[in-house]
Motif scaffolding. Structure first.
Motif: not given
Length: 307
Positions: A4-16, A197-209
């Motif tokens: 989960r931590r790895l997925r969150s980190a990769l998701s944050a990098v891709l969104i950034t 797609a990789l985010a654990v909390h996808r709604r938060r990932a959509v909002a951040a993006t």
């Protein structure tokens, strides 16, 4: 969990990366789109009716005609009296359909010359010839019976639009834009989809993006405003600032629209994600008045063995 931590980190990098590439992708796509001659001519066509651009044409063409008259004809004593007629004739010509056609033709020829200089190893300064406009003005002056109008020489008045000293740098940048104009927007979308797609909390990932994209659009709009001021401040003497500002606004109109679209779309998606999160929050159970509060469930007792 490590996964989960790895997925969150990769998701944050891709969104950034997606948020960083979004404004640069819009900029590259806009610049590459200007390489299309038809689109460029369509963008510049409304400027033929802009008062500031018309006055700049009046000054450039009128002064060129008077300069040619002074060099070839011995009419210096009456040159000052002819000047208002020349400028009025040019101003009258800029309000005709013939001028609009000449404007579109001149922009098409100039754009083709600039593209040829950027794509080939030609180190000569790119210029535009104002002789066709001067010929039209000469006919107008002769029709108005202006003295010595028929003797005005029509020479090739070349106006530099791309200095030779900047061709090498611009050519390298143009080659980069040919590649980046397509791949940067594609990469921005791919990184955004992958990060969500990789985010654990996808709604938060959509909002951040969405918020990152909106921020990129706001910064792009700010950069366009600052760039306009710097461009006008760096103009050589004698160049009309209102006309240059009108040209800058016409060329960057599509990019400005893209910047506001990124800002508005990003804020709208972020707001939608926040609203759906609020609507899905679990509601607490209601307790009736006078009824005892629910206590803990009784522990299961020992079961009797059947006889």
């Amino acid at each position: 969990m490590p996964s989960r931590r790895l997925r969150s980190a990769l998701s944050a990098v891709l969104i950034t990366l997606s948020c960083l590439l979004a404004p640069f992708g819009a900029l590259a796509a806009w610049a590459y789109g200007l390489a299309d001659t038809g689109r460029y001519v369509t963008t510049m066509a409304p400027l033929a009716a802009d008062p500031a651009v018309r006055e700049a044409v009046v000054d450039t063409v009128g002064d060129g005609i008077l300069r040619a008259v002074g060099e070839h004809l011995d009419v210096r004593p009456i040159r000052g009296s002819v000047r208002p007629f020349v400028h009025d004739a040019v101003r009258s010509f800029t309000q005709t359909r013939a001028f609009r056609l000449a404007w579109d033709t001149g922009n098409r020829v100039t754009h083709d010359a600039v593209l040829r200089a950027l794509r080939e190893a030609d180190e000569r300064t790119v210029t535009v010839d104002l002789a066709p406009v001067a010929a039209q003005v000469k006919r107008q002056l002769a029709h108005d019976h202006v003295p010595l109008a028929a003797r005005i020489p029509v020479e090739h008045t070349a106006v530099a639009v791309l200095p030779a000293g900047r061709l090498t740098t611009l050519r390298k940048g143009f080659h980069v834009l040919e590649v980046a104009g397509f791949w940067l927007p594609v990469a921005a979308v791919a990184f955004a989809v992958g990060g969500i797609a990789l985010a654990v909390h996808r709604r938060r990932a959509v909002a951040a993006t969405a918020l990152g994209t909106a921020l990129g659009g706001a910064l792009l709009a700010l950069a366009l405003s600052v760039g306009r001021g710097l461009t006008l401040a760096d103009l050589p003497p004698g160049v009309s600032h209102p006309a240059a500002g009108a040209v800058y606004d016409a060329l960057t109109g599509t990019l400005r629209t893209a910047a506001w679209l990124l800002l508005g779309l990003g804020l709208a998606v972020a707001l939608l994600a926040w609203l759906t999160r609020c609507l899905r929050l679990p509601r607490p159970a209601r307790v009736r008045r006078g009824s005892p509060a629910p206590g803990p469930a009784p522990a299961p007792g020992p079961t009797r063995a059947r006889a």
